[in-house]
Write an enzyme that holds these catalytic residues in place. Structure first.
Site, PDB file in Angstrom:
ATOM      1  N   TYR A 283       0.779  -1.131  -0.157  1.00 22.90           N
ATOM      2  CA  TYR A 283       0.285   0.024   0.095  1.00 22.90           C
ATOM      3  C   TYR A 283       0.958   1.298  -0.033  1.00 22.90           C
ATOM      4  O   TYR A 283       1.739   1.484   0.670  1.00 22.90           O
ATOM      5  CB  TYR A 283      -0.963   0.066   1.251  1.00 22.90           C
ATOM      6  N   TYR A 331      -1.872   4.269 -10.177  1.00 20.91           N
ATOM      7  CA  TYR A 331      -2.770   3.282 -11.039  1.00 20.91           C
ATOM      8  C   TYR A 331      -4.238   3.621 -10.606  1.00 20.91           C
ATOM      9  O   TYR A 331      -5.237   4.046 -11.415  1.00 20.91           O
ATOM     10  CB  TYR A 331      -2.659   1.859 -10.640  1.00 20.91           C
TER      11      TYR A 331
END
Length: 387
Positions: A283, A331
């Site tokens: 993350y 992304y």
């Protein structure tokens, strides 16, 4: 049940995003759940009527998702620990499947993080501890809170803005290979350092995106997975830990304790070492987050995360492939990003990633973040149930 007995007993058999990712003012959060769930079930070769357990997060979604899909689950879990929720759900789903409480589990995420369609206007209401006890003293949003930890890491270990920028540059290189990535144009360390200041020590390109989108993951027993069309990806080990809600209560700004505990549990239960990991999906809400995670997970020593990511080591062609979909930095980042870590890891292990495929990837680590270093969940996946 001993957690180590779960090793290899459950497999991921379907993954997918929603039909679109990005800025989607024409779709609600629930619609994004539905698209992702439908696509993941199709990937698994299953129908909604095959699902008997639903795991999700977000306001009332544990009711909304089964109703919309026409599912009557006999196991439901709406545990919310922020962006790490969906990795925690893997642990809960594996336990439920292995113990016979359910057979096919759907983990669903949909979030209109940018457009706020069908979403509450704010996450922290006036009754939250954050707004009562921190904001009156000038503590703002996530950049402020993550900035405290980044600044401490820089002071204590000499971590530099250039080292943090290396994370953003490497991640963008991976995004350039992903047709679904929101931002794909190449960037340099200088571009990161010269982008608009947000909150010390972060510039704009140190911060994750804000997008809309959905993702879903389907799991079942290793035995049933053998009869489904896609290559099973086995759950080897999981770990979860929560330490605080308010950043003022974080046990130490020098290390991410929740990540350390979650990682130790996952590695011990999986029976693998750091050297066995072929691809890491970590993350990246801000560029400092993977640096602390790499230290906490044992890939380098405390304080050495900055040098570890230097020299584009995590970029395509580097010896430590990390965030191969382009991450939350390039992304997509809907708000609770964690499910996209699982989707990318499964695709890498299946060999479905095209030009960004990591050659020979057999074991992957997914590591999620919740809150402001508040919680962490780690999942280790493999192409083999007992590698």
């Amino acid at each position: 049940m001993n957690p180590r007995e779960l090793r290899g007993k459950v497999a991921v058999v379907g993954v997918a995003e929603s039909d679109e990712l990005g800025r989607l003012p024409h779709k609600s959060a629930l619609a994004l759940h539905m698209e992702a769930s439908r696509n993941a079930l199709e990937d698994a070769g299953l129908r909604p009527s095959d699902v008997d357990a639903v795991f999700t997060s977000g306001r009332n979604m544990a009711n909304d998702v089964p109703e919309y899909l026409g599912i009557r689950p006999r196991f439901v879990d709406g545990t919310q620990i922020g962006g790490a929720s969906f990795l925690l759900h893997v642990e809960h789903a594996a336990t439920a499947i292995a113990s016979g409480l359910c057979e096919v589990a759907l983990i669903s995420h949909g979030e209109s993080g940018y457009s706020r369609v069908g979403m509450p206007s704010v996450r922290w209401g006036p009754d939250s501890v954050n707004l009562q006890f921190e904001q009156p003293y000038g503590v703002g949003g996530p950049p402020t809170r993550y900035g405290f930890v980044a600044t401490r890491h820089m002071h204590e270990f000499g971590t530099t803005k250039e080292q943090m920028a290396e994370v953003a540059v490497a991640t963008r290189k991976w995004a350039s290979l992903n047709p679904k990535a929101f931002l794909r144009d190449p960037i340099t360390v200088e571009d990161v350092l010269n982008s608009r200041p947000i909150c010390w020590p972060f510039n704009l390109l140190d911060c994750c995106l804000v997008t809309d989108g959905g993702g879903a993951v389907v799991l079942t027993s290793a035995e049933r997975a053998k009869d489904l069309p896609k290559q099973p990806v086995y759950v080897l080990g999981t770990g979860t830990c929560v330490t605080h809600q308010m950043i003022s209560q974080m046990p130490s700004y020098s290390e991410w304790e929740a990540a350390r505990v979650a990682g130790e549990l996952a590695f011990a239960r999986a029976g693998v070492k750091q050297r066995d990991i072929d691809v890491a999906e970590i993350y990246d809400a801000f560029t400092i987050v993977p640096i602390l995670a790499l230290e906490a997970l044992g890939f380098c020593k405390k304080g050495e995360g900055g040098p570890f990511v230097s020299g584009q080591r995590t970029a395509p062609g580097g010896d430590f492939p990390m965030n191969t979909n382009g991450g939350g930095l390039s992304y997509t980042h809907t708000g609770m990003y964690g499910i996209f870590l699982l989707i990318e890891a499964v695709r890498q292990l299946r060999g479905e990633c095209g030009s960004r495929q990591v050659a020979g990837a057999r074991t992957a680590l997914c590591h999620g973040l919740g809150g402001i270093f508040s919680s962490a969940a780690t999942v280790i996946l493999s192409t083999e149930p007992s590698p």
